[in-house]
Design a protein around this motif. Structure first.
Motif, PDB file in Angstrom:
ATOM      1  N   ALA A 105      44.160  61.515  39.575  1.00 24.09           N
ATOM      2  CA  ALA A 105      45.008  60.550  40.523  1.00 24.09           C
ATOM      3  C   ALA A 105      45.002  59.775  41.567  1.00 24.09           C
ATOM      4  O   ALA A 105      45.578  58.824  41.453  1.00 24.09           O
ATOM      5  CB  ALA A 105      45.365  62.413  41.746  1.00 24.09           C
ATOM      6  N   LEU A 106      43.396  59.970  42.278  1.00 31.97           N
ATOM      7  CA  LEU A 106      42.556  58.900  42.591  1.00 31.97           C
ATOM      8  C   LEU A 106      43.099  57.939  42.197  1.00 31.97           C
ATOM      9  O   LEU A 106      43.307  56.819  42.611  1.00 31.97           O
ATOM     10  CB  LEU A 106      42.123  59.559  43.722  1.00 31.97           C
ATOM     11  N   ALA A 107      41.750  57.908  40.713  1.00 31.16           N
ATOM     12  CA  ALA A 107      42.085  56.337  39.974  1.00 31.16           C
ATOM     13  C   ALA A 107      43.282  55.954  39.789  1.00 31.16           C
ATOM     14  O   ALA A 107      43.196  55.176  39.676  1.00 31.16           O
ATOM     15  CB  ALA A 107      40.990  57.037  38.737  1.00 31.16           C
ATOM     16  N   ASP A 108      43.917  56.673  39.496  1.00 38.73           N
ATOM     17  CA  ASP A 108      45.129  56.241  39.199  1.00 38.73           C
ATOM     18  C   ASP A 108      46.350  55.550  40.241  1.00 38.73           C
ATOM     19  O   ASP A 108      47.542  55.300  40.237  1.00 38.73           O
ATOM     20  CB  ASP A 108      46.208  56.925  38.503  1.00 38.73           C
ATOM     21  N   GLY A 109      45.637  55.523  41.278  1.00 34.80           N
ATOM     22  CA  GLY A 109      46.531  54.880  43.001  1.00 34.80           C
ATOM     23  C   GLY A 109      47.137  55.878  43.299  1.00 34.80           C
ATOM     24  O   GLY A 109      48.008  55.237  44.236  1.00 34.80           O
ATOM     25  N   HIS A 110      46.667  57.119  43.305  1.00 31.06           N
ATOM     26  CA  HIS A 110      47.984  57.324  43.932  1.00 31.06           C
ATOM     27  C   HIS A 110      47.395  58.083  44.816  1.00 31.06           C
ATOM     28  O   HIS A 110      46.586  58.796  45.219  1.00 31.06           O
ATOM     29  CB  HIS A 110      48.304  59.379  43.468  1.00 31.06           C
ATOM     30  N   ALA A 111      48.767  58.501  46.830  1.00 30.06           N
ATOM     31  CA  ALA A 111      47.969  59.529  48.070  1.00 30.06           C
ATOM     32  C   ALA A 111      48.219  61.579  47.618  1.00 30.06           C
ATOM     33  O   ALA A 111      49.132  61.421  47.086  1.00 30.06           O
ATOM     34  CB  ALA A 111      49.052  58.759  48.718  1.00 30.06           C
ATOM     35  N   VAL A 112      47.047  61.590  47.754  1.00 28.56           N
ATOM     36  CA  VAL A 112      46.546  63.177  47.926  1.00 28.56           C
ATOM     37  C   VAL A 112      47.134  64.029  48.858  1.00 28.56           C
ATOM     38  O   VAL A 112      45.584  63.568  50.123  1.00 28.56           O
ATOM     39  CB  VAL A 112      45.355  62.578  47.144  1.00 28.56           C
ATOM     40  N   GLY A 113      47.429  64.671  49.185  1.00 30.43           N
ATOM     41  CA  GLY A 113      46.578  65.829  50.327  1.00 30.43           C
ATOM     42  C   GLY A 113      46.264  66.625  49.335  1.00 30.43           C
ATOM     43  O   GLY A 113      46.176  67.091  48.592  1.00 30.43           O
ATOM     44  N   TRP A 114      45.131  66.747  50.508  1.00 31.57           N
ATOM     45  CA  TRP A 114      44.037  67.728  49.823  1.00 31.57           C
ATOM     46  C   TRP A 114      43.712  68.458  50.955  1.00 31.57           C
ATOM     47  O   TRP A 114      43.203  68.416  52.168  1.00 31.57           O
ATOM     48  CB  TRP A 114      42.643  67.352  49.817  1.00 31.57           C
ATOM     49  N   MET A 115      43.847  70.500  50.725  1.00 32.25           N
ATOM     50  CA  MET A 115      43.943  71.193  51.609  1.00 32.25           C
ATOM     51  C   MET A 115      42.711  72.519  50.532  1.00 32.25           C
ATOM     52  O   MET A 115      43.260  73.050  49.603  1.00 32.25           O
ATOM     53  CB  MET A 115      44.986  72.011  52.173  1.00 32.25           C
ATOM     54  N   GLN A 116      41.504  72.565  51.033  1.00 33.91           N
ATOM     55  CA  GLN A 116      40.819  73.008  50.759  1.00 33.91           C
ATOM     56  C   GLN A 116      40.354  74.040  51.680  1.00 33.91           C
ATOM     57  O   GLN A 116      39.368  73.111  52.683  1.00 33.91           O
ATOM     58  CB  GLN A 116      39.349  72.096  49.380  1.00 33.91           C
ATOM     59  N   GLY A 117      39.428  75.285  51.610  1.00 35.73           N
ATOM     60  CA  GLY A 117      37.913  75.723  52.606  1.00 35.73           C
ATOM     61  C   GLY A 117      39.199  75.324  53.724  1.00 35.73           C
ATOM     62  O   GLY A 117      40.287  76.033  54.015  1.00 35.73           O
ATOM     63  N   ARG A 118      38.014  75.907  54.587  1.00 42.43           N
ATOM     64  CA  ARG A 118      38.576  76.049  56.277  1.00 42.43           C
ATOM     65  C   ARG A 118      38.772  74.662  56.558  1.00 42.43           C
ATOM     66  O   ARG A 118      37.918  73.864  56.288  1.00 42.43           O
ATOM     67  CB  ARG A 118      36.419  76.678  56.719  1.00 42.43           C
ATOM     68  N   MET A 119      39.598  74.905  57.636  1.00 42.06           N
ATOM     69  CA  MET A 119      39.630  74.246  58.408  1.00 42.06           C
ATOM     70  C   MET A 119      39.173  73.059  59.371  1.00 42.06           C
ATOM     71  O   MET A 119      37.708  74.088  59.852  1.00 42.06           O
ATOM     72  CB  MET A 119      41.126  73.885  58.904  1.00 42.06           C
ATOM     73  N   GLU A 120      39.024  72.062  59.166  1.00 45.18           N
ATOM     74  CA  GLU A 120      37.787  71.741  61.147  1.00 45.18           C
ATOM     75  C   GLU A 120      38.185  71.842  62.223  1.00 45.18           C
ATOM     76  O   GLU A 120      39.225  71.842  63.080  1.00 45.18           O
ATOM     77  CB  GLU A 120      38.017  69.800  60.522  1.00 45.18           C
TER      78      GLU A 120
END
Length: 612
Positions: free
Chosen positions: A407-422
């Motif tokens: 998705a990133l390589a195809d030019g899409h904006a991506v929401g990414w929520m993984q693991g513990r919050m900063e």
């Protein structure tokens, strides 16, 4: 022994919990309340920290508040008396609030704590540290250094605005202080106010605006506003400011000096604001460098730790690193008031109790990558998303990473929520919006269609640590996105004569490198180095993106819109996804695309939050 640290009642309230000196959890209240810079008692953040430790308040040995309210009240009274009768209108508003609530903060804290689970059985051991002691403790004790000089700079705590100290083992002492009203943080905030941005929120906008301008007001600032000594200490002429007695940051004399009234928020930015931003940034860098030289000479140390709001000025941090005054610099990722909660807890452990300090043998810090907030189990993520009507695929982690890289390589904006919050103001690959840095349009797209924020603001790159020197003039750790470096010479694009003649915001659309979306107008970038040991899933994504594009760099900006706190829960992530131009969302092993979702769930996110 469990110690709970708190910061509250000014801005960025937070809680942090340590157990036998180990940081267990830390979070800002705004992430739970969804109120940006929430100053209220951090009840939700405390409950989260307690749950992470597996106890109630009854299992806490000490609660430590990050500053001393009586000293703050003393400063308030003395400042009003010194400027009377000029500050009567501000005095009339502030004093009733202090007499009603703030003067009795100990009782107020006890009352709020007793409302929490286990509060009725709590031992009521409530301690207080000084504001800059909390900042300094948050900087030194988690650092990778056995000994270090420690510099803290912010607006103001009780009286102190700048402190120079030294730490060795578990011992720490503040050797010198500068006091209110002379404050580098308040000088910067005055220009934040004058250029039309919100104080305690918009300072990073001034920093981002500075490269568009020319620092033509530097001498005027030094001749009139602030006298700077060779050792970095300074004295500010208060006739140009209004924060000691009034309701604004600057005075009419400031207006006359710079040729007009403050810019109104949301008015068009002009070259004047850009030049003002460039000028105060230059003065800030000069003072920071002089203070650093002074503290190095005083302590003889080759390591430096930084905290306080001014330590979030990553441009100044980058200049300081490149100057070589110190061999190593470590900056507390939650350098502002939120980090004071952590510093208060650590100060009680090491200084009040005299407990020894353990420094990691591998040269790392003890912040766990600043991933100290909540995480969610896969089954919980799925049930939460189902409950709000989201449509998603559940796939294995390697496939989720591969699909996101596509998705990133195809030019899409991506929401990414993984693991513990900063913990802290930066998204570091736990709650991030990602994009392709090679795209010449991505910076503008993310600003205007996803973040709904000013078009001039730059984006930061995340890069695999082992590749950082291939892409940037930088070859040291920067895991917390707090150091600015330049894009490597061989990645830059030469500008035409016509492009070089452009001014201000017109520079924005000129591609300056092979990764234009993260290259600021002065070829700089706010670098985050990604380390496999602290965030393997995010590192794997960068690695997968590199295999597709030969580029181990992605755009990383916080997962929120302008005026919204960074997302905390799967529900927050989905709402932001549905209210913005994001194309793709990865939450745990759940993958969502926009065209699969029910259009009725779309939200008018652009106008939902108060502008910052």
């Amino acid at each position: 022994m469990r110690i709970l640290g708190l910061s509250a009642f000014y801005h960025d309230s937070a809680a942090a919990l340590i157990e036998d000196g180990v940081i267990v959890a830390a979070a800002q209240e705004e992430r739970f309340s969804r109120r940006k810079h929430d100053p209220r008692f951090p009840s939700s953040a405390v409950e989260y920290c307690l749950s992470e430790a597996g106890c109630t308040l009854a299992g806490i040995d000490h609660v430590v508040f990050y500053e001393k309210p009586f000293l703050k009240f003393e400063r308030l009274l003395e400042s009003y008396f010194a400027t009377a009768p000029r500050g009567f209108s501000s005095f009339r508003l502030a004093i009733p609030l202090w007499i009603k609530d703030k003067l009795f903060q100990k009782k107020m804290l006890q009352d709020e704590l007793q409302k929490l689970s286990g509060g009725d059985a709590w031992n009521a051991s409530l301690l207080f540290t000084e504001h800059h002691q909390s900042h300094a403790a948050s900087a030194f004790y988690p650092s990778p250094f056995k000994s270090a000089a420690v510099l803290t700079m912010d607006g103001v705590g009780e009286w102190c605005t700048t402190s120079l100290g030294h730490g060795s083992g578990n011992n720490f002492e503040i050797r010198k202080e500068l006091h209110f009203p002379h404050s580098l943080g308040l000088l910067y905030s005055a220009f934040t106010y004058y250029t039309g941005f919100r104080v305690n929120s918009g300072e990073y906008k001034v920093m981002g605006l500075a490269p568009y301008g020319t620092p033509r007001y530097v001498q005027k600032i030094l001749d009139n506003l602030i006298h700077v000594n060779e050792d970095g200490t300074f004295h500010m002429d208060q006739k140009y400011f209004n924060y000691t007695s009034g309701l604004t940051m600057t005075s009419k004399a400031f207006d006359r000096l710079f040729g007009g009234p403050p810019r109104k928020p949301e008015d068009e930015l002009t070259q004047r604001e850009m030049d003002l931003a460039a000028s105060v940034q230059k003065v800030t860098e000069m003072i920071v460098l002089r203070l650093a030289k002074s503290i190095q000479a005083d302590t003889g140390e080759r390591n430096l730790c930084l905290a306080g709001g001014v330590a979030l000025n990553c441009v100044a941090n980058g200049k300081l690193l490149r100057e070589g005054i110190f061999d190593n610099i470590w900056i507390q990722p939650a350098a502002g008031d939120a980090g004071g909660a952590l510093g208060a807890a650590l100060s009680a452990w090491h200084q009040f109790h005299g407990k020894p300090r353990t420094v990691r043998e591998d040269g790392g810090d003890t912040m766990a990558g600043s991933y100290l907030g909540p995480s969610f189990e896969q089954t919980d993520i799925e049930s939460r998303l189902q409950a709000i009507g989201a449509k998603f695929d559940v796939i294995a982690e390697p496939d989720m990473i591969e699909r996101t890289a596509d998705a990133l390589a195809d030019g899409h904006a991506v929401g990414w929520m993984q693991g513990r919050m900063e913990f802290g103001p930066r998204a570091l690959g736990g709650r991030s919006i990602l994009g392709d840095p090679r795209s010449p349009n991505m910076q503008r797209t993310l600003n205007l269609k996803v973040k709904y924020r000013e078009s001039f603001r730059p984006f930061a790159p995340s890069v695999k640590r082992e590749n950082v020197s291939d892409w940037f003039d930088h070859d040291s750790d920067s895991p917390y996105m707090l150091i600015v470096g330049d894009v490597a010479e061989d990645r830059r694009l030469e500008m035409t004569d016509e492009e070089q003649s452009l001014f201000g915001i017109d520079k924005l659309n000129v591609a300056r490198s092979s990764i234009p979306a993260i290259t600021h107008v002065d070829y700089s970038a706010r670098i985050q180095t990604v380390h496999h040991e602290t965030n393997p899933r995010y590192w794997d994504l960068l690695d997968a993106f590199e295999k597709r594009t030969d580029c181990p760099v992605v755009i990383n900006t916080s997962f929120n819109v302008r005026g919204e706190p960074i997302v905390c829960t799967p529900e927050d992530a989905f709402r932001c996804f549905m209210g913005t131009g994001l194309d793709y969302l990865a939450v745990g092993n759940c993958v969502l695309t926009k065209d699969q979702q029910d259009p009725a769930l779309a939200q008018d996110y652009k106008n939902q939050f108060k502008l910052d």
